[in-house]
Design a protein around this motif. Structure first.
Motif, mmCIF file in Angstrom:
data_model
loop_
_atom_site.group_PDB
_atom_site.id
_atom_site.type_symbol
_atom_site.label_atom_id
_atom_site.label_comp_id
_atom_site.label_asym_id
_atom_site.label_seq_id
_atom_site.Cartn_x
_atom_site.Cartn_y
_atom_site.Cartn_z
ATOM 1 N N HIS A 1 10.334 18.917 14.473
ATOM 2 C CA HIS A 1 11.470 19.291 15.307
ATOM 3 C C HIS A 1 11.114 19.071 16.784
ATOM 4 C CE1 HIS A 1 12.639 21.477 11.649
ATOM 5 N NE2 HIS A 1 13.861 21.470 12.134
ATOM 6 N N TRP A 2 12.071 18.515 17.523
ATOM 7 C CA TRP A 2 11.905 18.432 18.969
ATOM 8 C C TRP A 2 11.766 19.863 19.502
ATOM 9 C CZ3 TRP A 2 11.883 13.765 21.650
ATOM 10 C CH2 TRP A 2 11.833 13.865 23.044
ATOM 11 N N PRO A 3 10.745 20.146 20.333
ATOM 12 C CA PRO A 3 10.522 21.515 20.808
ATOM 13 C C PRO A 3 11.771 22.119 21.443
ATOM 14 C CG PRO A 3 8.656 20.142 21.361
ATOM 15 C CD PRO A 3 9.699 19.218 20.804
ATOM 16 N N ARG A 4 12.046 23.360 21.067
ATOM 17 C CA ARG A 4 13.248 24.052 21.527
ATOM 18 C C ARG A 4 12.849 25.421 22.050
ATOM 19 N NH1 ARG A 4 17.584 25.530 17.220
ATOM 20 N NH2 ARG A 4 18.785 27.026 18.408
ATOM 21 N N PRO A 5 12.793 25.602 23.372
ATOM 22 C CA PRO A 5 12.333 26.860 23.960
ATOM 23 C C PRO A 5 13.154 28.058 23.495
ATOM 24 C CG PRO A 5 12.464 25.139 25.634
ATOM 25 C CD PRO A 5 13.117 24.589 24.394
ATOM 26 N N ASP B 1 4.569 23.411 22.986
ATOM 27 C CA ASP B 1 4.139 22.804 24.238
ATOM 28 C C ASP B 1 4.532 21.329 24.213
ATOM 29 O OD1 ASP B 1 2.742 21.621 26.345
ATOM 30 O OD2 ASP B 1 1.025 22.971 26.133
ATOM 31 N N MET B 2 5.349 20.900 25.162
ATOM 32 C CA MET B 2 5.819 19.524 25.184
ATOM 33 C C MET B 2 4.667 18.544 25.376
ATOM 34 S SD MET B 2 8.730 18.137 24.683
ATOM 35 C CE MET B 2 9.107 16.396 24.493
ATOM 36 N N LYS B 3 3.624 18.955 26.074
ATOM 37 C CA LYS B 3 2.481 18.066 26.260
ATOM 38 C C LYS B 3 1.774 17.790 24.931
ATOM 39 C CE LYS B 3 1.568 19.316 31.085
ATOM 40 N NZ LYS B 3 0.577 19.914 32.038
ATOM 41 N N VAL B 4 1.688 18.817 24.085
ATOM 42 C CA VAL B 4 1.100 18.627 22.752
ATOM 43 C C VAL B 4 1.981 17.700 21.925
ATOM 44 C CG1 VAL B 4 0.517 19.778 20.582
ATOM 45 C CG2 VAL B 4 -0.113 20.831 22.773
ATOM 46 N N PHE B 5 3.276 17.928 21.992
ATOM 47 C CA PHE B 5 4.236 17.096 21.267
ATOM 48 C C PHE B 5 4.095 15.626 21.672
ATOM 49 C CE2 PHE B 5 8.713 15.615 20.607
ATOM 50 C CZ PHE B 5 8.830 15.901 19.260
ATOM 51 N N GLU B 6 4.010 15.375 22.971
ATOM 52 C CA GLU B 6 3.889 14.014 23.468
ATOM 53 C C GLU B 6 2.541 13.402 23.082
ATOM 54 O OE1 GLU B 6 4.545 14.452 27.622
ATOM 55 O OE2 GLU B 6 6.736 14.551 27.437
ATOM 56 N N ALA B 7 1.486 14.210 23.079
ATOM 57 C CA ALA B 7 0.172 13.707 22.695
ATOM 58 C C ALA B 7 0.154 13.292 21.222
ATOM 59 C CB ALA B 7 -0.897 14.766 22.965
ATOM 60 N N ALA C 1 -4.676 20.053 15.126
ATOM 61 C CA ALA C 1 -4.028 20.783 14.031
ATOM 62 C C ALA C 1 -3.055 19.881 13.294
ATOM 63 C CB ALA C 1 -3.302 22.005 14.591
ATOM 64 N N PHE C 2 -2.319 19.067 14.046
ATOM 65 C CA PHE C 2 -1.409 18.120 13.404
ATOM 66 C C PHE C 2 -2.179 17.150 12.521
ATOM 67 C CE2 PHE C 2 0.539 13.967 13.163
ATOM 68 C CZ PHE C 2 1.817 14.260 12.728
ATOM 69 N N ALA C 3 -3.266 16.595 13.047
ATOM 70 C CA ALA C 3 -4.046 15.618 12.293
ATOM 71 C C ALA C 3 -4.589 16.228 11.005
ATOM 72 C CB ALA C 3 -5.187 15.090 13.156
ATOM 73 N N ASP C 4 -5.047 17.472 11.083
ATOM 74 C CA ASP C 4 -5.603 18.132 9.901
ATOM 75 C C ASP C 4 -4.522 18.321 8.834
ATOM 76 O OD1 ASP C 4 -7.683 19.774 8.456
ATOM 77 O OD2 ASP C 4 -6.158 21.318 8.771
ATOM 78 N N GLU D 1 2.700 27.018 9.117
ATOM 79 C CA GLU D 1 1.650 26.037 9.401
ATOM 80 C C GLU D 1 1.735 25.584 10.866
ATOM 81 O OE1 GLU D 1 0.981 23.533 5.398
ATOM 82 O OE2 GLU D 1 3.042 23.571 6.123
ATOM 83 N N PRO D 2 0.588 25.473 11.550
ATOM 84 C CA PRO D 2 0.594 25.212 13.001
ATOM 85 C C PRO D 2 0.694 23.727 13.356
ATOM 86 C CG PRO D 2 -1.656 25.550 12.272
ATOM 87 C CD PRO D 2 -0.790 25.745 11.045
ATOM 88 N N TRP D 3 1.782 23.080 12.976
ATOM 89 C CA TRP D 3 1.909 21.641 13.197
ATOM 90 C C TRP D 3 1.803 21.247 14.660
ATOM 91 C CZ3 TRP D 3 1.771 17.893 9.639
ATOM 92 C CH2 TRP D 3 1.985 18.241 8.305
ATOM 93 N N LEU D 4 2.376 22.037 15.562
ATOM 94 C CA LEU D 4 2.417 21.663 16.977
ATOM 95 C C LEU D 4 1.509 22.539 17.829
ATOM 96 C CD1 LEU D 4 6.242 20.932 17.375
ATOM 97 C CD2 LEU D 4 4.364 19.309 17.071
ATOM 98 N N GLU D 5 0.509 23.122 17.198
ATOM 99 C CA GLU D 5 -0.451 23.933 17.957
ATOM 100 C C GLU D 5 -1.346 23.043 18.808
ATOM 101 O OE1 GLU D 5 -4.132 26.109 16.237
ATOM 102 O OE2 GLU D 5 -2.484 27.573 16.217
ATOM 103 N N SER D 6 -1.754 21.896 18.271
ATOM 104 C CA SER D 6 -2.612 20.948 18.977
ATOM 105 C C SER D 6 -2.591 19.631 18.218
ATOM 106 C CB SER D 6 -4.048 21.469 19.062
ATOM 107 O OG SER D 6 -4.642 21.486 17.762
ATOM 108 N N PRO D 7 -2.982 18.513 18.881
ATOM 109 C CA PRO D 7 -3.081 17.250 18.140
ATOM 110 C C PRO D 7 -4.050 17.350 16.969
ATOM 111 C CG PRO D 7 -3.059 16.824 20.495
ATOM 112 C CD PRO D 7 -3.188 18.322 20.326
#
Length: 280
Positions: free
Chosen positions: A254-258, A265-271, A235-238, A227-233
């Motif tokens: 999970h905290w993003p781990r390269p 994308d850390m920017k998506v995570f922060e958003a 996708a998370f909301a859905d 499931e694309p939880w951190l693909e975009s805000p």
């Protein structure tokens, strides 16, 4: 949160999690995690994190009988609850079976599924007593405690919240009897995650009804399905909305781990944190 950075770098990450607005921050409790190194101790990490944060709730997701005895675990839990000012929750599970994490690390034979479930139930029940009774003596099948004094006890009363990870019938009964919260991943090979969670919630509610109790916090641990939880805000909301309709109240990311399956994308995570965190 991954317990992979030494201090003070790890402290900066815990402070950042709080500043981003997350309501709680969790850490795995293993000796290692599928051979990953370095890997630091969860309880020590939580004590240090408690000292450098002031708002975010902290906890294990999850601790297990694999290498912890309930008596020293209870002592550490009370201490961390005091250091944090009552912000600690303890996630508890029966433990994994892989030796590259912590199963069998103390030696002895492998535990059968039945023994693992029995140890889990006894471990949780004894920990409950150690954190709530003035003095505990206990002779069980797997664990012993002799004249263990509860004082000073937990800041939170009657004790820190237990978040129980249990997906089978016996684990569900432990959750219903002792849990303030319950956690599942929704992962089951060949099955849709949302259908897995739906069926597990039905079983949990039945177990709670049998015990005459209710569990308030229903936590979904993400990252173990496609499931694309951190693909975009969006996708998370859905996804969060779909699971909320099933009854899930909390989402753990999970905290993003390269360079791993947990890369994002850390920017998506922060958003996501900004829009759906405690401050929203």
């Amino acid at each position: 949160m991954w317990p992979m950075q030494s201090w003070p770098e790890a402290g900066e990450l815990w402070r950042r999690a709080e500043d981003l607005g997350f309501r709680h921050a969790w850490v795995y409790d293993h000796i290692a995690w599928h051979g990953t190194t370095p890997w630091y101790d969860a309880y020590t990490t939580l004590a240090a994190a408690a000292a450098v944060t002031s708002r975010v709730r902290i906890g294990t997701l999850v601790t297990s009988p694999n290498f912890r005895h309930p008596v020293p675990a209870a002592h550490a839990i009370k201490t961390i609850d005091h250091v944090s000012g009552g912000r600690l929750s303890i996630g508890i599970g029966s433990g994994g079976t892989h030796r590259d994490s912590d199963a069998g690390v103390l030696g002895g034979g492998d535990w059968s599924p039945d023994e693992r479930a029995s140890r889990f139930a006894e471990w949780v029940g004894l920990l409950d007593r150690l954190l709530t009774e003035a003095e505990t003596s206990y002779e069980g099948t797997y664990y012993t405690a002799r004249e263990v004094v509860e004082e000073p006890g937990c800041v939170q009363r009657p004790r820190v919240p237990f978040v129980i990870a249990g997906n089978g019938p016996r684990g569900m009964r432990v959750a219903a009897r002792h849990g303030t919260g319950w956690v599942t991943s929704g992962h089951a090979p060949g099955r849709r995650p949302q259908e897995v969670v739906r069926s597990r919630l039905d079983a949990l509610h039945a177990a709670c009804e049998a015990e005459g109790r209710r569990i308030g916090d229903l936590i979904l641990m993400t990252g173990f399905s496609e499931e694309p939880w951190l693909e975009s805000p969006g996708a998370f909301a859905d996804l969060a909305g779909r699971y909320a309709e099933l009854g899930i109240t909390e989402i753990a990311l999970h905290w993003p781990r390269p360079g791993t399956p947990f890369e994002a994308d850390m920017k998506v995570f922060e958003a996501i944190a900004a829009e759906y965190g405690v401050g929203s």
